[in-house]
Each structure stands twice: as structure tokens, then as C-alpha cells.
Design a protein around this motif. Sequence first.
Motif, short mmCIF file in Angstrom:
data_model
loop_
_atom_site.label_atom_id
_atom_site.label_comp_id
_atom_site.label_asym_id
_atom_site.label_seq_id
_atom_site.Cartn_x
_atom_site.Cartn_y
_atom_site.Cartn_z
N GLU A 153 -0.53 7.24 9.40
CA GLU A 153 -0.18 5.87 9.05
C GLU A 153 -1.16 4.91 9.71
OE1 GLU A 153 3.66 3.00 9.50
OE2 GLU A 153 4.01 5.11 8.98
N LYS A 162 -12.99 1.78 9.83
CA LYS A 162 -11.92 1.50 8.85
C LYS A 162 -12.58 0.61 7.83
CE LYS A 162 -7.88 0.28 10.35
NZ LYS A 162 -6.78 -0.59 10.84
N TYR A 178 0.83 -1.19 0.00
CA TYR A 178 0.00 0.00 0.00
C TYR A 178 0.87 1.25 0.00
CZ TYR A 178 -3.72 -3.13 1.60
OH TYR A 178 -4.63 -4.15 1.70
N LYS A 179 0.32 2.28 -0.60
CA LYS A 179 0.90 3.61 -0.48
C LYS A 179 0.06 4.34 0.56
CE LYS A 179 2.55 7.55 -3.03
NZ LYS A 179 2.69 8.23 -4.30
N SER A 180 0.70 4.95 1.54
CA SER A 180 -0.01 5.55 2.66
C SER A 180 -0.17 7.06 2.47
CB SER A 180 0.77 5.27 3.95
OG SER A 180 0.09 5.78 5.05
N GLY A 196 -6.54 8.77 7.59
CA GLY A 196 -5.52 7.98 6.92
C GLY A 196 -6.13 7.14 5.81
N LEU A 201 -5.00 4.08 2.77
CA LEU A 201 -4.04 3.19 2.12
C LEU A 201 -4.55 2.94 0.70
CD1 LEU A 201 -3.42 0.53 4.91
CD2 LEU A 201 -1.93 2.43 4.25
#
Length: 171
Positions: free
Chosen positions: A45, A73, A39-41, A165, A167
Amino acid sequence: MKKYLLIIAVAAAFYACKEETKNNVEEQVVEKEVVEVKYKSFGKEIMADDAIAANSMLTHYKDLKVGDTIDTKVKLKVNEVCQAKGCWMTADLGDGNEVRVTFKDYGFFMPKNISGEEVIVNGKAFVKEMPVEELRHYAEDAGKSKEEIEAITDPERTYSLVADGVLLVEK
């Protein structure tokens, strides 16, 4: 009696020469290919663990009233991203419903080209009565035509999520 001894001897010889068949149970080794998702965050985080499915989130939204807020989430598929600067996105909840995701304190933005991509979003979910002016602003950000923007005349009950956040699944 000799007949019996002869029969026993022949049976013993036959049994001794017989090919031994064992009922060995062959263990089957099932190898599962473990695919590590990268994943790119964005923003705070977060971990991908415990994210609920979009359709489960829809069930939670249907139970909320305007003004209620829940921490969540959720795993979502992006429908649309703000083409001005990536400051919001919409995502599919299933059954023709979508959620509008904004980013806490405009602290981060998403890439503009991620429509159709999978994301995990962490934040606060709520139901909002969105006024016409705000709906028109979002339509303008999305690049809608002047006619489409002017056709918005009524406020709308919307599902919203303020993310702290996100992802984004890397390809």
C-alpha cells in the motif's frame, strides 16, 4: 456674505442629497472543485503523494549507469501490459523513451487491459543491459509475431523499475 452662505447651503444640500457611492470591493469567491482521485492498489500500500512526473524520471534515468539503483515514486501512463498474466508493463517516460516495470518477487500482477491508463509506481529504478533472450521473452509475452521476435538480435540498454506498490486510477 449672504451669497457665500447661500452657496454653502446649496452645496451642503446637494452633497447631503447626493447618492452615496461606496467603493465596496466585492469579494469574489472562487470555488475550486476538488476532484478526489480514487485509486485501486496493487502490492504494497502506497500513497499518491510526492510522485514525480515521467519526464523528471527520464532525467534521473539518463544520469544512471548500469548497476545504479534509486528509490522512486513516479506517475506514468501505461503503454503495454504482459498479455500472458499481467506480470510486467511498459510505460511512457516522454521523448520516445519507456520504462519496463516488473513487480517485486512476482508478488502481484496488473490487469491486462490498462494500456493508456495512469498509474503511480513506487519502487527501485535502474538501468539494465537486457540480453537478447530476455528481450525475446518479453516480446513473446506481449503477443508479438514470430518474425518480430526473431528480428531481435542485439542486447538493449533499458530503463527498468521493480515496483513494490502500484496505484491505478479508478474510472
